[in-house]
Design a protein around this motif. Structure first.
Motif, PDB file in Angstrom:
ATOM      1  N   GLY A   1      -0.340   5.735  -7.336  1.00  0.00           N
ATOM      2  CA  GLY A   1      -1.283   5.897  -7.228  1.00  0.00           C
ATOM      3  C   GLY A   1      -2.789   5.814  -7.692  1.00  0.00           C
ATOM      4  O   GLY A   1      -2.438   5.659  -8.956  1.00  0.00           O
ATOM      5  N   THR A   2      -3.829   5.936  -7.482  1.00  0.00           N
ATOM      6  CA  THR A   2      -4.798   5.667  -7.898  1.00  0.00           C
ATOM      7  C   THR A   2      -5.866   6.890  -8.721  1.00  0.00           C
ATOM      8  O   THR A   2      -6.525   6.592  -9.795  1.00  0.00           O
TER       9      THR A   2
ATOM     10  N   ASP B   1       0.892  -1.049   0.035  1.00  0.00           N
ATOM     11  CA  ASP B   1      -0.245  -0.374   0.072  1.00  0.00           C
ATOM     12  C   ASP B   1       0.763   1.284   0.097  1.00  0.00           C
ATOM     13  O   ASP B   1       0.141   2.417  -0.957  1.00  0.00           O
TER      14      ASP B   1
ATOM     15  N   ARG C   1      -6.972  11.972  -6.114  1.00  0.00           N
ATOM     16  CA  ARG C   1      -7.061  13.528  -6.189  1.00  0.00           C
ATOM     17  C   ARG C   1      -7.008  14.329  -7.061  1.00  0.00           C
ATOM     18  O   ARG C   1      -7.531  15.591  -7.126  1.00  0.00           O
TER      19      ARG C   1
END
Length: 118
Positions: free
Chosen positions: A20-21, A15, A24
């Protein structure tokens, strides 16, 4: 129990270091709603691109005289070489005539052979 701790530690490490996903970034640039967008042009007035045509599928014959297929510096070099070859051939013919008819030898590749009587 140790297997659970190892799995939890690996999950935590993954994690932390996984990419990053992008959640943001999604909030930074809001997408305009449908009502805010400009209306699209009707299909009948929209500009269309012409159909793709391959140059290899053309039925016209190409004129070879209209296109330059050889570089100009190559043509100039070949002309210069031809002039040089003609001059060299003329010198050879002159030497052959002088040697055959008058006994004059113009071949001076043997150094010191000028003074030796034949």
């Amino acid at each position: 129990m140790t297997v659970g701790i190892i799995h939890a530690f690996l999950r935590w490490v993954l994690d932390v270091f996984k990419p990053g996903t992008g959640k943001r970034r999604a909030d930074a640039y809001p997408i305009p709603s449908v009502s805010e967008r400009t209306p699209e042009a009707p299909r009948s007035t929209a500009l269309r691109l012409p159909a793709h045509r391959s140059p290899y599928g053309l039925h016209s014959v190409l004129d070879g005289e209209a296109t330059a297929t050889v570089r100009p510096y190559l043509i100039a070099w070949e002309r210069e070489r031809a002039v040089h070859e003609r001059a060299l051939q003329q010198r050879r013919r002159t030497a052959l005539v002088l040697a055959a008819d008058f006994g004059v030898d113009l071949d001076r590749h043997v150094i010191g052979a000028e003074g030796v009587p034949a």
